[in-house]
Design an enzyme around this catalytic site. Structure first.
Site, PDB file in Angstrom:
ATOM      1  N   ASP A   1       0.857  -1.193   0.000  1.00 19.67           N
ATOM      2  CA  ASP A   1       0.000   0.000   0.000  1.00 19.67           C
ATOM      3  C   ASP A   1       0.891   1.240   0.000  1.00 19.67           C
ATOM      4  OD1 ASP A   1      -2.318   1.517   0.048  1.00 19.67           O
ATOM      5  OD2 ASP A   1      -2.571   1.369   2.220  1.00 19.67           O
TER       6      ASP A   1
ATOM      7  N   HIS B   1       1.350   4.971  -5.252  1.00 19.27           N
ATOM      8  CA  HIS B   1       0.347   4.492  -6.206  1.00 19.27           C
ATOM      9  C   HIS B   1       0.559   5.017  -7.628  1.00 19.27           C
ATOM     10  CE1 HIS B   1      -1.371   2.497  -2.950  1.00 19.27           C
ATOM     11  NE2 HIS B   1      -2.515   3.106  -2.801  1.00 19.27           N
TER      12      HIS B   1
HETATM   13  N1  SAH Z   1      -1.275   1.678   4.597  1.00 16.47           N
HETATM   14  C1  SAH Z   1      -1.623   2.980   5.143  1.00 16.47           C
HETATM   15  C2  SAH Z   1      -1.670   4.070   4.087  1.00 16.47           C
HETATM   16  C3  SAH Z   1      -0.403   4.193   3.274  1.00 16.47           C
HETATM   17  S1  SAH Z   1      -0.381   5.667   2.289  1.00 16.47           S
HETATM   18  C4  SAH Z   1      -2.993   2.870   5.807  1.00 16.47           C
HETATM   19  O1  SAH Z   1      -3.871   2.191   5.259  1.00 16.47           O
HETATM   20  O2  SAH Z   1      -3.188   3.451   6.853  1.00 16.47           O
HETATM   21  C5  SAH Z   1       1.034   5.375   1.295  1.00 16.47           C
HETATM   22  C6  SAH Z   1       2.364   5.496   2.049  1.00 16.47           C
HETATM   23  O3  SAH Z   1       3.370   5.004   1.172  1.00 16.47           O
HETATM   24  C7  SAH Z   1       2.776   6.927   2.412  1.00 16.47           C
HETATM   25  O4  SAH Z   1       2.973   7.026   3.802  1.00 16.47           O
HETATM   26  C8  SAH Z   1       4.099   7.149   1.670  1.00 16.47           C
HETATM   27  O5  SAH Z   1       5.083   7.842   2.406  1.00 16.47           O
HETATM   28  C9  SAH Z   1       4.559   5.738   1.393  1.00 16.47           C
HETATM   29  N2  SAH Z   1       5.383   5.619   0.214  1.00 16.47           N
HETATM   30  C10 SAH Z   1       5.079   5.997  -1.058  1.00 16.47           C
HETATM   31  N3  SAH Z   1       6.092   5.721  -1.894  1.00 16.47           N
HETATM   32  C11 SAH Z   1       7.062   5.141  -1.128  1.00 16.47           C
HETATM   33  C12 SAH Z   1       8.368   4.634  -1.413  1.00 16.47           C
HETATM   34  N4  SAH Z   1       8.866   4.646  -2.644  1.00 16.47           N
HETATM   35  N5  SAH Z   1       9.092   4.147  -0.383  1.00 16.47           N
HETATM   36  C13 SAH Z   1       8.613   4.126   0.874  1.00 16.47           C
HETATM   37  N6  SAH Z   1       7.380   4.576   1.197  1.00 16.47           N
HETATM   38  C14 SAH Z   1       6.619   5.083   0.207  1.00 16.47           C
HETATM   39 MG    MG Z   2      -4.375   2.396   0.666  1.00 16.81          MG
END
Ligand code: SAH
Ligand code: MG
Length: 212
Positions: free
Chosen positions: A141, A144
């Site tokens: 997650d 995106h």
């Molecule tokens: N799983 C969480 C929501 C995650 S939101 C929930 O349901 O509560 C997406 C997260 O991915 C964000 O915090 C962002 O910092 C992280 N993210 C995005 N791209 C990333 C990368 N390349 N490496 C590490 N973290 C990443």
């Molecule tokens: Mg999500």
């Protein structure tokens, strides 16, 4: 299996986007994975403020394993200043960038999960590149966008152990419901690889298992 009501209340007070029925499905899938591949660690890619982490961390405690929660805590490209889901409270004013680590830490502490959740602060592809331990459960997650989703598919899914589970969030087959990359770059390639089969669908959550 539904999560303990107290923890559920705490998860609901935690910042993030995962709806309770999806969190409960994630929790149940993780418990199944804990039984299928006992002792193997779990990885969450994308923790944000720890909302999904609390569900998974609780399941890890029950299963007697550990969740490594990977996030650079700087926010996804789609969460930056000016975007729809941008939250001013998570900006570190000193550096002018997002920093969700303090919120994540608080959620894990308040849920009493510090012995079962290990925060890994860094970019997902870098961590994945150095990862070697087979995983009982992998929850993706993270970013995106097309490239981040592709990187997570390529970097992390080979680490799922036989009999282990791959869960993917924000999978939207209909473009009207949301962005395409988790569907096109993670979910479809996982099925097409022949390594995974679909087990359950709950909202935008897809749970797949790796053939044993
Ligand atoms: N799983 C969480 C929501 C995650 S939101 C929930 O349901 O509560 C997406 C997260 O991915 C964000 O915090 C962002 O910092 C992280 N993210 C995005 N791209 C990333 C990368 N390349 N490496 C590490 N973290 C990443
Ligand atoms: Mg999500």
């Amino acid at each position: 299996m539904l999560i303990d009501p107290v923890l559920r209340g705490l998860a609901l007070a935690t910042k993030g986007f995962m709806p309770p029925h999806e969190g409960d499905a994630l929790h149940a899938a993780a418990l199944d994975a804990g039984a299928a591949v006992p002792g193997a660690p779990w990885v969450e890619v994308g923790s944000y403020c720890g909302r999904s982490t609390v569900w998974l961390g609780d399941a890890a405690r029950t299963a007697g394993t550990v969740l490594f929660a990977v996030d650079h805590h700087r926010g996804s490209e789609e969460n930056q200043s000016g975007w729809e889901h941008h939250d001013i409270e998570v900006i570190d004013q000193r550096v002018g960038k997002m920093d969700t680590l303090p919120f994540f830490r608080r959620a894990v502490h308040d849920a009493g999960l510090e012995d079962h959740v290990v925060g890994v602060v860094g970019r997902s592809p870098i961590v994945a590149h150095h990862w070697t331990t087979p995983l009982g459960f992998l929850f993706i997650d993270g970013g995106h966008g097309v490239q981040p989703a592709r990187d997570d598919f390529e970097g992390w899914t080979p680490h799922v152990a036989r009999g282990g589970t791959l869960a993917i969030h924000d999978v939207f087959p209909d473009p009207a419901d949301g962005g395409r990359p988790p569907y096109e770059q993670i979910y479809l390639p996982a099925l097409a690889s022949g390594r995974f089969e679909l087990v359950s669908v709950t909202g935008s959550l897809r749970v797949l298992t790796r053939a044993g």
